[in-house]
Design an enzyme around this catalytic site. Structure first.
Site: not given
Ligand code: AMP
Ligand code: MG
Length: 486
Positions: A90, A252-253
């Protein structure tokens, strides 16, 4: 043209309700400053460049203000991360601020990344740092310039709010635009939680709002999967043709619209290297450059799984089976253009593979090879580059095949050069150039970032005084380690 007060809102995703997203207030950043803004992206919302002078743009970007007509929402989704299923992800640090309809009738989600804690933040702090926000801004706008489907970036704001990563850093935000923020992981979330009513609501939304042309098909969901397969295959084909390594192709990406989405430790290749791994957390190279096509297929299979209650498995498999050919065709089309081939021949794939093998073996710069190939008549260009190749015999053999292949090219060199330069950028979004701009921005100097962005906004046109931007990376800039922690 409009202003921030006169936008038209069109809540489509928001209307799905609280099973799909949670209403959340952004947590404002302290002492925010505007780092960079894309006037092209502003125009997508019918906003003129002068919107930059409206203090509310910065307030929007820093989470201090949003439109009274809208409710910011954090979306729920799940996904396969590095092959393993995570039941709940999420928007952990992003909010869908608004859904806008522009004067051309286009729908744009306005998403604030780095907006603070949400129910999906898990152990994270809800924030994004300046370096990763700048990286996403530059990549989205550059990919768009190359003609590669992508989410867009409106602006980046920095602040005096501090966060902890490997070191203390400032929290920043990015405003992202996309026609939809739905990921493959949205479908997976409802499917694996057996929330079939919501899954069907999601399907209905995607069909009616994103793929209305599929509604009249015999099997609308099968038709939808076909389009997602096609778009994903075509986007990844262009990644391969232009040396873009996404780095975190988790489901999710993956955008349901086939957009390049969620930029983390991405990289454009400098030296051509098939097996390049840009994400230093990717120990096994699951998302290495030469795995991206296969991973696209893997992800589409994960999406198709969520449709198995609605479409026969054989039909789903048949659609998935089309992926490889669509991908290959789109890739060959792009590569023929990059090589300046005057027509299409059956063994072009072999010619291209043999070249890439030599580029890899000799660590040639992927961007500059194509640019130089168009600059001079083919034979002269190849002769000029020949000394850079380690396996002289293999390269000479390739040159013979390439020249024979071009024997019936009737274009003048001026025509050939113009056509090739129109698809072969001189200025590439290189990691070391980004790094220089980031380091200056972290010291409060945004000028190098603005300059880089300006040069990269017309990457196919040689610009006076910009030779430094077309150079291969110096030694320090070759193997920058970019992590997921951003
Ligand atoms: P990502 O690696 O950016 O695709 O993120 C993977 C998951 O981790 C997603 O659900 C993001 O919303 C969550 N996420 C990444 N960085 C953060 C953060 N600094 N704080 C909260 N959630 C995060
Ligand atoms: Mg992501």
């Amino acid at each position: 043209m409009k202003d921030l007060d006169s936008l038209d809102f069109e809540p489509r995703f928001a209307r799905l309700g609280n099973a799909f997203s949670a209403p959340i207030e952004p947590t404002a950043l302290a002492q925010a400053s505007m780092v960079i803004c894309s006037t092209d992206a502003l125009a997508l919302l019918d906003l003129p460049a002068s919107t930059l002078d409206d203090p509310r743009l910065l307030q929007l970007a820093s989470g201090e203000w949003y439109w009274p007509q809208t409710t910011p929402r954090a979306m729920v989704y799940s996904g396969h991360q590095f092959g393993g299923y995570t039941p709940r992800l999420g928007d952990g640090r992003g909010l869908l601020l608004a859904e806008v309809r522009n004067s051309a009738g286009e729908h744009w989600d306005v998403h604030l990344k780095g907006a603070g804690l949400t129910p999906f933040s898990r152990s994270g702090d809800g924030r994004a740092v300046l370096r990763s926000s700048i990286r996403e801004f530059l990549a989205s706008e550059y990919l768009h310039t190359l003609g590669i489907a992508t989410s867009r970036a409106l602006c980046v704001a920095d602040s005096q709010t501090m966060v902890w990563r490997e070191q203390r850093e400032t929290a920043a935000t990015l405003i992202r635009l996309a026609p939809s923020h739905i990921r493959f992981g949205h479908f997976e979330y409802f499917y694996y939680n057996q929330k079939y009513a919501e899954l069907e609501q999601l399907q209905a939304h995607v069909l009616s709002d994103l793929y209305p042309e599929c509604l009249t098909a015999d099997e609308p969901l099968a038709a939808m999967l076909s389009v997602v397969v096609k778009r994903t295959a075509e986007t990844i084909a262009l990644w391969q043709a232009y040396g873009f390594c996404h780095g975190v192709m988790n489901t999710d990406n993956m955008s349901i619209l086939g957009l390049t989405f969620d930029f983390g430790p991405y990289a454009f290749l400098d030296d051509f290297k098939h097996a390049h791994i840009c994400n230093h957390s990717d120990n096994r190279g699951r998302y290495a450059f030469n795995q991206q096509v296969a991973m696209g297929y893997w992800n589409l299979t994960a999406l198709a799984e969520t449709l198995t209650r609605y479409v026969a498995v054989e039909r789903l498999q048949e659609i998935l089976d089309g992926y490889a050919a669509i991908q290959q065709q789109a890739y060959l089309k792009a590569m023929r253009a990059r090589l300046g081939l005057p027509d299409q021949q059956a063994d072009d794939a072999v010619l291209i593979d043999k070249l890439l093998l030599q580029l890899d073996h000799s660590a040639l710069d992927y961007t500059l090879f194509f640019r130089k190939l168009g600059e001079l008549p083919a034979a002269e260009a190849l002769a000029a580059m020949a000394p850079e190749f380690i396996n002289q015999a293999a390269f000479a053999e390739w040159c013979d095949a390439f020249m024979a292949r071009n024997a019936n090219d009737l274009r003048t060199q001026a025509q050939r050069r113009e056509q090739m330069h129109a698809v072969n950028p001189l200025y590439m979004l290189r990691n070391y150039l980004i790094q220089i701009a980031i380091e200056a921005a972290e010291d409060g100097d945004y000028a190098p970032l603005h300059k880089l962005y300006a040069v990269l906004s017309t990457p196919f046109t040689q610009q006076d005084g910009c030779a430094a931007y077309a150079e291969r990376p110096p030694q320090w800039g070759k193997h920058l380690s970019i992590s997921c922690s951003s």
